[in-house]
Write a protein that holds these residues in place. Sequence first.
Motif, short mmCIF file in Angstrom:
data_model
loop_
_atom_site.label_atom_id
_atom_site.label_comp_id
_atom_site.label_asym_id
_atom_site.label_seq_id
_atom_site.Cartn_x
_atom_site.Cartn_y
_atom_site.Cartn_z
N ILE A 77 0.79 -1.19 -0.08
CA ILE A 77 0.03 -0.11 0.05
C ILE A 77 0.97 1.24 0.07
N ASP A 78 2.05 1.30 0.90
CA ASP A 78 2.53 2.37 1.05
C ASP A 78 3.50 2.80 -0.05
N ALA A 79 3.86 1.52 -0.85
CA ALA A 79 4.87 1.71 -2.21
C ALA A 79 4.29 2.55 -3.16
N HIS A 80 2.87 2.57 -3.13
CA HIS A 80 2.17 3.33 -4.34
C HIS A 80 1.34 4.47 -3.86
N GLY A 81 1.42 4.69 -2.31
CA GLY A 81 0.90 5.84 -1.70
C GLY A 81 -0.92 5.54 -1.96
N LEU A 82 -1.25 4.42 -1.76
CA LEU A 82 -2.59 4.16 -1.94
C LEU A 82 -3.33 4.85 -0.52
N PRO A 83 -4.79 5.24 -0.66
CA PRO A 83 -5.32 5.68 0.50
C PRO A 83 -6.06 4.49 1.00
N TRP A 84 -5.42 3.56 1.39
CA TRP A 84 -6.01 2.22 2.03
C TRP A 84 -5.57 2.06 3.43
N THR A 85 -5.97 1.30 4.28
CA THR A 85 -5.36 1.14 5.36
C THR A 85 -5.55 -0.65 5.81
N VAL A 86 -4.78 -1.00 6.74
CA VAL A 86 -4.92 -2.45 6.93
C VAL A 86 -4.93 -2.46 8.63
N SER A 87 -5.87 -3.57 9.10
CA SER A 87 -5.75 -3.70 10.32
C SER A 87 -5.70 -5.07 10.85
N ARG A 88 -5.44 -5.55 11.82
CA ARG A 88 -5.29 -6.95 12.41
C ARG A 88 -5.73 -7.27 13.66
N LEU A 89 -6.23 -8.39 13.98
CA LEU A 89 -6.85 -8.74 15.08
C LEU A 89 -6.28 -10.25 15.51
N GLY A 90 -5.30 -10.42 15.90
CA GLY A 90 -4.43 -11.63 16.21
C GLY A 90 -4.04 -12.26 14.81
N ALA A 91 -4.76 -13.41 14.82
CA ALA A 91 -4.55 -14.11 13.49
C ALA A 91 -5.07 -13.81 12.34
N ARG A 92 -5.93 -12.58 12.56
CA ARG A 92 -6.71 -12.26 11.39
C ARG A 92 -6.29 -10.89 11.07
N THR A 93 -6.07 -10.63 9.55
CA THR A 93 -5.66 -9.42 9.09
C THR A 93 -6.60 -9.10 7.92
N GLU A 94 -6.77 -7.67 7.81
CA GLU A 94 -7.62 -7.27 6.81
C GLU A 94 -7.36 -5.69 6.06
N TYR A 95 -7.36 -5.74 4.82
CA TYR A 95 -7.22 -4.22 4.45
C TYR A 95 -8.40 -3.67 3.87
N ARG A 96 -8.51 -2.34 4.03
CA ARG A 96 -9.86 -1.79 3.60
C ARG A 96 -9.27 -0.57 2.66
N PHE A 97 -10.48 -0.13 1.54
CA PHE A 97 -10.03 0.91 0.66
C PHE A 97 -10.29 2.32 1.26
N ALA A 98 -9.86 2.62 2.42
CA ALA A 98 -10.20 3.96 3.03
C ALA A 98 -9.03 3.98 3.92
N SER A 99 -8.68 5.46 4.20
CA SER A 99 -7.75 5.99 4.95
C SER A 99 -8.35 7.50 5.48
N PRO A 100 -8.42 7.59 6.90
CA PRO A 100 -8.13 6.61 7.90
C PRO A 100 -8.85 5.38 7.98
N ALA A 101 -8.62 4.53 8.88
CA ALA A 101 -9.37 3.22 8.96
C ALA A 101 -10.81 3.42 9.28
N PRO A 102 -11.87 2.81 8.73
CA PRO A 102 -13.16 3.22 9.51
C PRO A 102 -13.20 2.92 10.81
N ARG A 103 -13.92 3.66 11.60
CA ARG A 103 -14.21 3.53 12.95
C ARG A 103 -15.66 3.09 13.27
N THR A 104 -16.76 2.80 12.31
CA THR A 104 -17.83 2.33 12.54
C THR A 104 -17.95 1.62 11.51
N GLY A 105 -19.07 0.63 11.71
CA GLY A 105 -19.60 -0.22 10.67
C GLY A 105 -20.12 0.49 9.43
#
Length: 449
Positions: free
Chosen positions: A361-389
């Motif tokens: 994501i950073d290499a291309h300067g994309l406005p995306w974010t990635v979040s992790r919850l233990g063994a689970r990781t996910e990226y979203r097409f938004a920056s900053p990361a969404p704070r609500t559903g």
Amino acid sequence: MDRSRLQDLLARETAEAVRRCPRSKDAYGRADHLFGRVPMTWMNKTAGSFPRYLAAARGARVTDIDGHEYIDFCLGDTGAMTGHSPAAVADAVQHRFTDLGGATAMLPTEDAEWVGAELTRRFGLARWSFSLTATDANRWAIRLARAVTGRPKILFNSYSYHGSVDESLIVVGPDGRGEARPGNVGAPCDVTLTSRVAEFNDLEQLERELAHGDVAAVLMEPALTNIGIVLPEPGYLEGVRELTRRHGTLLINDETHTFSAGPGGCTAAWGLDPDLLTIGKAIGGGIPAGAYGLSAELADRLLGRSDLDLIDMGGVGGTLAGNALSVAAMRATLEHVLTDDAFAHMSKLSERFEAGVRAGIDAHGLPWTVSRLGARTEYRFASPAPRTGTESAAAADAVLEDFLHLYLANRGILLTPFHNMALMCPDTTEQDVDTHTEHFAAALDELVS
């Protein structure tokens, strides 16, 4: 991003999937007697014009009927977080079903008390009962909450996920009020008759809804998952617990997906104190199983009610619930597969996966974010990361998701088809993660070059 280029790339990958998977395409075309051509309609939630058909699976690998092997980061959308057919579970199931005999006999086994004690050790709830799915566990927890409080409504977070529980299919609408979740099928009544809703991370909205005095329980994920990972802000979960207690409302933690946070899910990792807890999917190692736990105080209150028929008509049954086979599978999973050491390994790999995605994501300067919850990781097409559903739902991009999923699948990598989630299992390796990092970076190079 050039959307026309994205469409061209998606068309290329769609055609490549057809070329690579003729047997899967043919099998799908011949499935005339299946509703939606699949055994479960969710299986149509897949990038491309047809799903790949399963031939075999073991550990972190899946093989389709066209002979292609995949690194599996989907893992049955958490149902196979153990890895596919772990040896300890396979042996326990074989022993119970073949050597001893008796999958379901309406009789308890000693394995059940072992599982209950282990769930207490991990999650802290004192009393446990079993189901076949987390959906059923949630349904039964809701009924118990209504019975003990005498209140009619359940509160959910907008775009949370609790299976097909009718009451949970509610979101915050544009006017800030609750409304039916888009796409809900055949609702038995207006969902606002049974439910209230508040945005995740919004204590003010939660307090406003609880102030009506008609909420029996808040049923929530400690972190949103199925709409993309949305992590709790500092103080939020503590605020939920304080508000529920102040308003006489029970708190139910659904750890079915958030079990990825560690051996005791978010409840143990973050020191949470719910009145009830529900869980399913991974605890059976692939065999259908679910459970709900109650605090000792709540269990005593319920069992002390002479007006409640908890044996026959209490809505907490099911002929196959707690059957000997699923209980044996749960014991094997908790005792030998999803151990403390396994979670440490899985979490470390998830950190590596997160770092690889973030680098792309950073290499291309994309406005995306990635979040992790233990063994689970996910990226979203938004920056900053969404704070609500609701924010997370608004960040979805179906065409972009389909391209990335198809690109990876055509190169031997499976992500969860509902969203951009990757899950680690005990059999996942560093090389598996690095293979994804390499192909993810290549996909972004094509997308934004």
